[in-house]
Design a protein around this motif. Structure first.
Motif, PDB file in Angstrom:
ATOM      1  N   MET A  83       0.818  -1.322  -0.075  1.00  0.00           N
ATOM      2  CA  MET A  83      -0.094   0.032  -0.010  1.00  0.00           C
ATOM      3  C   MET A  83       0.908   1.173   0.084  1.00  0.00           C
ATOM      4  O   MET A  83       1.951   1.317   0.692  1.00  0.00           O
ATOM      5  CB  MET A  83      -0.903  -0.012   1.076  1.00  0.00           C
ATOM      6  N   THR A  84       0.564   2.111  -0.789  1.00  0.00           N
ATOM      7  CA  THR A  84       1.215   3.581  -0.910  1.00  0.00           C
ATOM      8  C   THR A  84       1.079   4.400   0.309  1.00  0.00           C
ATOM      9  O   THR A  84      -0.168   4.683   0.736  1.00  0.00           O
ATOM     10  CB  THR A  84       0.970   4.172  -2.274  1.00  0.00           C
ATOM     11  N   ALA A  85       2.026   4.875   0.693  1.00  0.00           N
ATOM     12  CA  ALA A  85       2.224   5.553   2.140  1.00  0.00           C
ATOM     13  C   ALA A  85       2.269   7.114   1.737  1.00  0.00           C
ATOM     14  O   ALA A  85       3.133   7.583   0.811  1.00  0.00           O
ATOM     15  CB  ALA A  85       2.961   5.266   3.080  1.00  0.00           C
ATOM     16  N   VAL A  86       1.171   8.114   2.277  1.00  0.00           N
ATOM     17  CA  VAL A  86       1.309   9.395   2.020  1.00  0.00           C
ATOM     18  C   VAL A  86       1.353  10.181   3.180  1.00  0.00           C
ATOM     19  O   VAL A  86       0.521   9.816   4.120  1.00  0.00           O
ATOM     20  CB  VAL A  86       0.099   9.877   1.133  1.00  0.00           C
ATOM     21  N   GLU A 106      -9.702   6.777   1.808  1.00  0.00           N
ATOM     22  CA  GLU A 106     -10.748   5.771   0.950  1.00  0.00           C
ATOM     23  C   GLU A 106     -10.301   5.774  -0.539  1.00  0.00           C
ATOM     24  O   GLU A 106     -10.790   4.796  -1.297  1.00  0.00           O
ATOM     25  CB  GLU A 106     -12.022   7.015   0.858  1.00  0.00           C
ATOM     26  N   GLU A 107      -9.456   6.524  -1.050  1.00  0.00           N
ATOM     27  CA  GLU A 107      -8.687   6.188  -2.315  1.00  0.00           C
ATOM     28  C   GLU A 107      -7.675   5.116  -2.204  1.00  0.00           C
ATOM     29  O   GLU A 107      -6.960   4.841  -3.241  1.00  0.00           O
ATOM     30  CB  GLU A 107      -7.788   7.305  -2.584  1.00  0.00           C
ATOM     31  N   GLY A 108      -7.354   4.407  -1.121  1.00  0.00           N
ATOM     32  CA  GLY A 108      -6.709   3.378  -0.933  1.00  0.00           C
ATOM     33  C   GLY A 108      -5.176   3.457  -0.392  1.00  0.00           C
ATOM     34  O   GLY A 108      -4.380   2.551  -0.483  1.00  0.00           O
ATOM     35  N   TYR A 109      -5.032   4.821   0.180  1.00  0.00           N
ATOM     36  CA  TYR A 109      -3.703   5.140   0.428  1.00  0.00           C
ATOM     37  C   TYR A 109      -3.593   4.848   2.024  1.00  0.00           C
ATOM     38  O   TYR A 109      -4.526   4.872   2.850  1.00  0.00           O
ATOM     39  CB  TYR A 109      -3.093   6.437   0.254  1.00  0.00           C
ATOM     40  N   ALA A 110      -2.258   4.377   2.550  1.00  0.00           N
ATOM     41  CA  ALA A 110      -1.996   4.501   3.774  1.00  0.00           C
ATOM     42  C   ALA A 110      -1.700   6.064   4.244  1.00  0.00           C
ATOM     43  O   ALA A 110      -0.397   6.440   3.842  1.00  0.00           O
ATOM     44  CB  ALA A 110      -0.928   3.458   4.401  1.00  0.00           C
ATOM     45  N   ALA A 111      -2.328   6.682   4.984  1.00  0.00           N
ATOM     46  CA  ALA A 111      -2.005   8.139   5.093  1.00  0.00           C
ATOM     47  C   ALA A 111      -1.884   8.568   6.616  1.00  0.00           C
ATOM     48  O   ALA A 111      -2.495   7.661   7.445  1.00  0.00           O
ATOM     49  CB  ALA A 111      -3.477   9.042   4.569  1.00  0.00           C
ATOM     50  N   TYR A 112      -0.949   9.402   6.781  1.00  0.00           N
ATOM     51  CA  TYR A 112      -0.643   9.751   8.235  1.00  0.00           C
ATOM     52  C   TYR A 112      -0.302  11.083   8.194  1.00  0.00           C
ATOM     53  O   TYR A 112       0.264  11.770   7.119  1.00  0.00           O
ATOM     54  CB  TYR A 112       0.376   8.836   8.926  1.00  0.00           C
ATOM     55  N   GLY A 113      -0.310  11.753   9.197  1.00  0.00           N
ATOM     56  CA  GLY A 113      -0.185  13.186   9.127  1.00  0.00           C
ATOM     57  C   GLY A 113       0.559  14.041  10.336  1.00  0.00           C
ATOM     58  O   GLY A 113       1.080  13.238  11.169  1.00  0.00           O
ATOM     59  N   ALA A 114       0.997  15.156   9.937  1.00  0.00           N
ATOM     60  CA  ALA A 114       1.882  15.907  11.038  1.00  0.00           C
ATOM     61  C   ALA A 114       1.265  17.386  10.922  1.00  0.00           C
ATOM     62  O   ALA A 114       1.124  17.845   9.918  1.00  0.00           O
ATOM     63  CB  ALA A 114       3.395  15.883  10.524  1.00  0.00           C
TER      64      ALA A 114
END
Length: 126
Positions: A1-4, A23-31
């Motif tokens: 899975m692509t991480a953003v 929802e688009e299939g990304y592994a997303a995390y924030g700062a």
């Protein structure tokens, strides 16, 4: 899975982007700050970085420059600033693309996929 990694100080915008990317299939995390984003990218490198320009402390332009010193990750600026000077400055600092808020998540996702397909160019301008 692509991480953003999403570097955005506005909690509501960051959360909305994270949810939409997931929802688009990304592994997303924030700062919430550039400093936190730089640390997270060093510790757990993402495949792409989204960054706002107006951040507390280190601004987005400097964050892009610092990311570029150590990393070849695709960087997309997502900012409310739509002045040509800001767009050019962000691209010159090392960003790969620039979108003005509000962004359409389908367009953002397509741009992220295009950057991943292309990879970083090693060509030097003449």
């Amino acid at each position: 899975m692509t991480a953003v990694l999403v570097i955005e100080d506005d909690d509501r915008i960051r959360l909305a982007l994270l949810l939409a990317l997931e929802e688009e299939g990304y592994a997303a995390y924030g700062a919430g700050t550039a400093e936190e984003g730089l640390r997270r990218q060093r510790e757990t490198p993402a495949d792409s970085v989204l960054i706002d320009l107006m951040l507390p402390g280190i601004d987005g332009f400097e964050c892009i420059r610092q990311l570029r010193r150590d990393d070849d990750v695709p960087i997309v600026v997502v900012s409310a600033r739509d002045d040509t000077h800001d767009i050019v400055a962000a691209l010159e600092a090392g960003a790969d693309d620039y979108l003005v808020k509000p962004v359409a998540i389908k367009e953002l996702s397509a741009r992220l996929r295009a950057l991943r397909r292309r990879g970083r160019s090693t060509m030097v301008p003449a």
